[in-house]
Design a protein around this motif. Structure first.
Motif, PDB file in Angstrom:
ATOM      1  N   PHE A 128     -29.086 -11.017  98.266  1.00  0.00           N
ATOM      2  CA  PHE A 128     -28.917 -12.321  97.614  1.00  0.00           C
ATOM      3  C   PHE A 128     -30.202 -12.872  96.999  1.00  0.00           C
ATOM      4  O   PHE A 128     -30.156 -13.589  96.007  1.00  0.00           O
ATOM      5  N   ALA A 129     -31.353 -12.546  97.591  1.00  0.00           N
ATOM      6  CA  ALA A 129     -32.612 -13.123  97.092  1.00  0.00           C
ATOM      7  C   ALA A 129     -33.035 -12.464  95.780  1.00  0.00           C
ATOM      8  O   ALA A 129     -32.609 -11.357  95.457  1.00  0.00           O
ATOM      9  N   GLU A 130     -33.886 -13.171  95.045  1.00  0.00           N
ATOM     10  CA  GLU A 130     -34.528 -12.561  93.873  1.00  0.00           C
ATOM     11  C   GLU A 130     -35.915 -12.117  94.321  1.00  0.00           C
ATOM     12  O   GLU A 130     -36.643 -12.886  94.941  1.00  0.00           O
ATOM     13  N   TYR A 131     -36.290 -10.882  94.054  1.00  0.00           N
ATOM     14  CA  TYR A 131     -37.611 -10.403  94.461  1.00  0.00           C
ATOM     15  C   TYR A 131     -38.097  -9.286  93.545  1.00  0.00           C
ATOM     16  O   TYR A 131     -37.335  -8.738  92.741  1.00  0.00           O
ATOM     17  N   VAL A 132     -39.397  -8.995  93.696  1.00  0.00           N
ATOM     18  CA  VAL A 132     -40.038  -7.996  92.839  1.00  0.00           C
ATOM     19  C   VAL A 132     -39.996  -6.638  93.531  1.00  0.00           C
ATOM     20  O   VAL A 132     -40.266  -6.549  94.727  1.00  0.00           O
ATOM     21  N   ILE A 133     -39.659  -5.607  92.788  1.00  0.00           N
ATOM     22  CA  ILE A 133     -39.736  -4.242  93.317  1.00  0.00           C
ATOM     23  C   ILE A 133     -40.839  -3.527  92.549  1.00  0.00           C
ATOM     24  O   ILE A 133     -40.781  -3.436  91.311  1.00  0.00           O
ATOM     25  N   ASP A 134     -41.839  -3.045  93.275  1.00  0.00           N
ATOM     26  CA  ASP A 134     -42.931  -2.314  92.618  1.00  0.00           C
ATOM     27  C   ASP A 134     -42.412  -0.986  92.102  1.00  0.00           C
ATOM     28  O   ASP A 134     -41.703  -0.283  92.809  1.00  0.00           O
ATOM     29  N   GLN A 135     -42.779  -0.671  90.874  1.00  0.00           N
ATOM     30  CA  GLN A 135     -42.387   0.595  90.252  1.00  0.00           C
ATOM     31  C   GLN A 135     -43.643   1.242  89.690  1.00  0.00           C
ATOM     32  O   GLN A 135     -44.623   0.542  89.404  1.00  0.00           O
ATOM     33  N   PRO A 136     -43.626   2.565  89.476  1.00  0.00           N
ATOM     34  CA  PRO A 136     -44.841   3.229  88.987  1.00  0.00           C
ATOM     35  C   PRO A 136     -45.325   2.702  87.629  1.00  0.00           C
ATOM     36  O   PRO A 136     -46.517   2.633  87.378  1.00  0.00           O
ATOM     37  N   VAL A 137     -44.418   2.304  86.749  1.00  0.00           N
ATOM     38  CA  VAL A 137     -44.840   1.872  85.408  1.00  0.00           C
ATOM     39  C   VAL A 137     -45.026   0.355  85.349  1.00  0.00           C
ATOM     40  O   VAL A 137     -46.083  -0.137  84.963  1.00  0.00           O
ATOM     41  N   ALA A 138     -44.005  -0.388  85.740  1.00  0.00           N
ATOM     42  CA  ALA A 138     -44.064  -1.861  85.687  1.00  0.00           C
ATOM     43  C   ALA A 138     -43.107  -2.416  86.739  1.00  0.00           C
ATOM     44  O   ALA A 138     -42.155  -1.732  87.118  1.00  0.00           O
ATOM     45  N   PRO A 139     -43.336  -3.642  87.196  1.00  0.00           N
ATOM     46  CA  PRO A 139     -42.448  -4.191  88.230  1.00  0.00           C
ATOM     47  C   PRO A 139     -41.039  -4.433  87.704  1.00  0.00           C
ATOM     48  O   PRO A 139     -40.838  -4.622  86.509  1.00  0.00           O
ATOM     49  N   MET A 140     -40.102  -4.402  88.658  1.00  0.00           N
ATOM     50  CA  MET A 140     -38.709  -4.665  88.298  1.00  0.00           C
ATOM     51  C   MET A 140     -38.231  -5.811  89.187  1.00  0.00           C
ATOM     52  O   MET A 140     -38.769  -6.003  90.274  1.00  0.00           O
ATOM     53  N   PHE A 141     -37.243  -6.551  88.732  1.00  0.00           N
ATOM     54  CA  PHE A 141     -36.802  -7.740  89.462  1.00  0.00           C
ATOM     55  C   PHE A 141     -35.383  -7.560  89.979  1.00  0.00           C
ATOM     56  O   PHE A 141     -34.471  -7.310  89.194  1.00  0.00           O
ATOM     57  N   HIS A 142     -35.252  -7.659  91.296  1.00  0.00           N
ATOM     58  CA  HIS A 142     -33.905  -7.627  91.867  1.00  0.00           C
ATOM     59  C   HIS A 142     -33.285  -9.012  91.752  1.00  0.00           C
ATOM     60  O   HIS A 142     -33.909 -10.012  92.119  1.00  0.00           O
ATOM     61  N   ARG A 143     -32.052  -9.034  91.254  1.00  0.00           N
ATOM     62  CA  ARG A 143     -31.244 -10.271  91.255  1.00  0.00           C
ATOM     63  C   ARG A 143     -29.816  -9.872  91.566  1.00  0.00           C
ATOM     64  O   ARG A 143     -29.394  -8.776  91.177  1.00  0.00           O
ATOM     65  N   PRO A 144     -29.053 -10.744  92.201  1.00  0.00           N
ATOM     66  CA  PRO A 144     -27.647 -10.393  92.413  1.00  0.00           C
ATOM     67  C   PRO A 144     -26.920 -10.281  91.068  1.00  0.00           C
ATOM     68  O   PRO A 144     -27.312 -10.928  90.085  1.00  0.00           O
ATOM     69  N   MET A 145     -25.906  -9.461  91.051  1.00  0.00           N
ATOM     70  CA  MET A 145     -25.172  -9.208  89.811  1.00  0.00           C
ATOM     71  C   MET A 145     -24.625 -10.498  89.203  1.00  0.00           C
ATOM     72  O   MET A 145     -24.559 -10.655  87.988  1.00  0.00           O
ATOM     73  N   SER A 146     -24.238 -11.436  90.080  1.00  0.00           N
ATOM     74  CA  SER A 146     -23.654 -12.694  89.585  1.00  0.00           C
ATOM     75  C   SER A 146     -24.650 -13.475  88.728  1.00  0.00           C
ATOM     76  O   SER A 146     -24.240 -14.273  87.878  1.00  0.00           O
ATOM     77  N   ALA A 147     -25.966 -13.259  88.917  1.00  0.00           N
ATOM     78  CA  ALA A 147     -26.951 -13.988  88.099  1.00  0.00           C
ATOM     79  C   ALA A 147     -26.781 -13.616  86.620  1.00  0.00           C
ATOM     80  O   ALA A 147     -26.846 -14.481  85.738  1.00  0.00           O
ATOM     81  N   TYR A 148     -26.550 -12.326  86.354  1.00  0.00           N
ATOM     82  CA  TYR A 148     -26.369 -11.886  84.964  1.00  0.00           C
ATOM     83  C   TYR A 148     -24.995 -12.302  84.431  1.00  0.00           C
ATOM     84  O   TYR A 148     -24.880 -12.839  83.327  1.00  0.00           O
ATOM     85  N   VAL A 149     -23.970 -12.050  85.240  1.00  0.00           N
ATOM     86  CA  VAL A 149     -22.612 -12.301  84.757  1.00  0.00           C
ATOM     87  C   VAL A 149     -22.399 -13.800  84.519  1.00  0.00           C
ATOM     88  O   VAL A 149     -21.894 -14.210  83.465  1.00  0.00           O
ATOM     89  N   ASN A 150     -22.831 -14.640  85.462  1.00  0.00           N
ATOM     90  CA  ASN A 150     -22.607 -16.078  85.296  1.00  0.00           C
ATOM     91  C   ASN A 150     -23.411 -16.654  84.134  1.00  0.00           C
ATOM     92  O   ASN A 150     -22.962 -17.577  83.461  1.00  0.00           O
ATOM     93  N   ARG A 151     -24.604 -16.096  83.895  1.00  0.00           N
ATOM     94  CA  ARG A 151     -25.378 -16.553  82.731  1.00  0.00           C
ATOM     95  C   ARG A 151     -24.602 -16.251  81.435  1.00  0.00           C
ATOM     96  O   ARG A 151     -24.512 -17.085  80.552  1.00  0.00           O
ATOM     97  N   MET A 152     -24.028 -15.050  81.348  1.00  0.00           N
ATOM     98  CA  MET A 152     -23.275 -14.697  80.135  1.00  0.00           C
ATOM     99  C   MET A 152     -22.034 -15.576  79.983  1.00  0.00           C
ATOM    100  O   MET A 152     -21.706 -16.013  78.881  1.00  0.00           O
ATOM    101  N   LEU A 153     -21.347 -15.860  81.085  1.00  0.00           N
ATOM    102  CA  LEU A 153     -20.156 -16.713  81.000  1.00  0.00           C
ATOM    103  C   LEU A 153     -20.555 -18.116  80.552  1.00  0.00           C
ATOM    104  O   LEU A 153     -19.866 -18.750  79.746  1.00  0.00           O
ATOM    105  N   SER A 154     -21.725 -18.595  81.031  1.00  0.00           N
ATOM    106  CA  SER A 154     -22.169 -19.940  80.641  1.00  0.00           C
ATOM    107  C   SER A 154     -22.558 -19.993  79.158  1.00  0.00           C
ATOM    108  O   SER A 154     -22.599 -21.062  78.568  1.00  0.00           O
TER     109      SER A 154
END
Ligand SMILES: C[S@@+](CC[C@H](N)C(=O)[O-])C[C@H]1O[C@@H](n2cnc3c(N)ncnc32)[C@H](O)[C@@H]1O
Length: 251
Positions: A181-207
């Motif tokens: 559920f939390a939003e957090y940073v995942i370290d990756q070899p090239v650049a960081p990536m951001f974990h967010r729940p799927m609903s963050a993307y879907v609800n933004r598009m619906l809005s």
């Protein structure tokens, strides 16, 4: 609790991430062939083209186009493509390829959050980009604004339910999920990536007044697993998820 090696979500800006991509562009460029890396060839590209359908003569924005491999594939299928990419090393590579190959692609060096597409596009594709952008809500807004009414927005992200790498699956036969559920940073070899729940993307598009029209969790075929057994995880657990959203008319 966060996974080992993960940074806590801090004030990482779009600029910090873009700089990391720029500094490490060579690593990513060397992993690519004409149709991208393994994941793109066998999982992402087929799903993107499936959702997009016929692209001939369509105006398509490749949002966060990286080295431009997808822009070139789209242009070779007859699309009129604009690629937006903020990391100057990728932009330079893609522009030089265009100078040599003359596919009619326009490349713009810009943060997606600052790009003004002015409703000119029939489709926008953001392939493995949005989970790399701290200010993803503005990026989604700009993609939305770039589309005409009825236009299609296709995006792929690392599947937020199953982010643990393939090594665990190869060793134990399963992967673990510890914090969704939390939003957090995942370290990756090239650049960081951001974990967010799927609903963050879907609800933004619906809005933003879009309708969800397709969703694909790409799966590797048994035949491909036979040929590439190291990718067995992709036959059982999806690494990626793709969405197709359609822009609705304002009434
Ligand atoms: C995983 S790569 C994917 C590149 C390309 N779409 C592909 O599939 O090969 C992520 C890309 O997002 C770009 N990116 C990072 N921040 C961005 C931003 N704010 N606006 C647009 N692109 C961004 C990076 O520079 C990088 O090219």
């Amino acid at each position: 609790m966060l996974k080992e090696g993960e940074a806590v979500l801090s004030d990482i800006t779009n600029e910090t991430v873009i700089d990391a991509w720029d500094q490490n562009a060579e690593k990513s460029l060397s992993a690519f062939e004409e149709e991208g890396d393994f994941a793109r060839r066998y999982l992402l590209n087929p799903a993107i083209f499936d959702i997009l359908g016929h692209v001939g003569n369509k105006r398509i924005l490749d949002a966060g186009c990286g080295n431009g491999y997808l822009s070139r594939l789209l242009a070779r299928r007859g699309a009129r493509v604009t690629g937006v990419e903020p990391a100057s090393a990728f932009h330079k590579y893609a522009s030089e390829r265009e100078t040599n190959e003359q596919l009619g692609i326009e490349y713009v060096c810009s943060d997606l959050c600052r790009f003004n597409g002015a409703g000119n596009f029939d489709a926008v594709v953001a392939n493995m980009v949005l989970m790399d952008i701290p200010d993803f809500e503005t990026a989604l807004l700009q993609c939305a604004n770039a589309l005409r009414e009825g236009g299609l927005f296709v995006f792929s992200i690392a599947h937020p339910c199953f982010e643990e790498g393939g090594q665990r699956f190869m060793h134990d036969g399963y992967i673990q999920v510890r914090e969704y559920f939390a939003e957090y940073v995942i370290d990756q070899p090239v650049a960081p990536m951001f974990h967010r729940p799927m609903s963050a993307y879907v609800n933004r598009m619906l809005s933003l007044n879009f309708s969800l029209v397709r969703m694909i969790e790409p799966q590797l075929s048994p035949k491909t697993v036979e040929e590439y057994p190291n990718y067995r995880r992709d036959a059982h657990i999806p690494c990626y998820i793709l969405f197709g959203f359609q822009k609705r008319a304002f009434c």
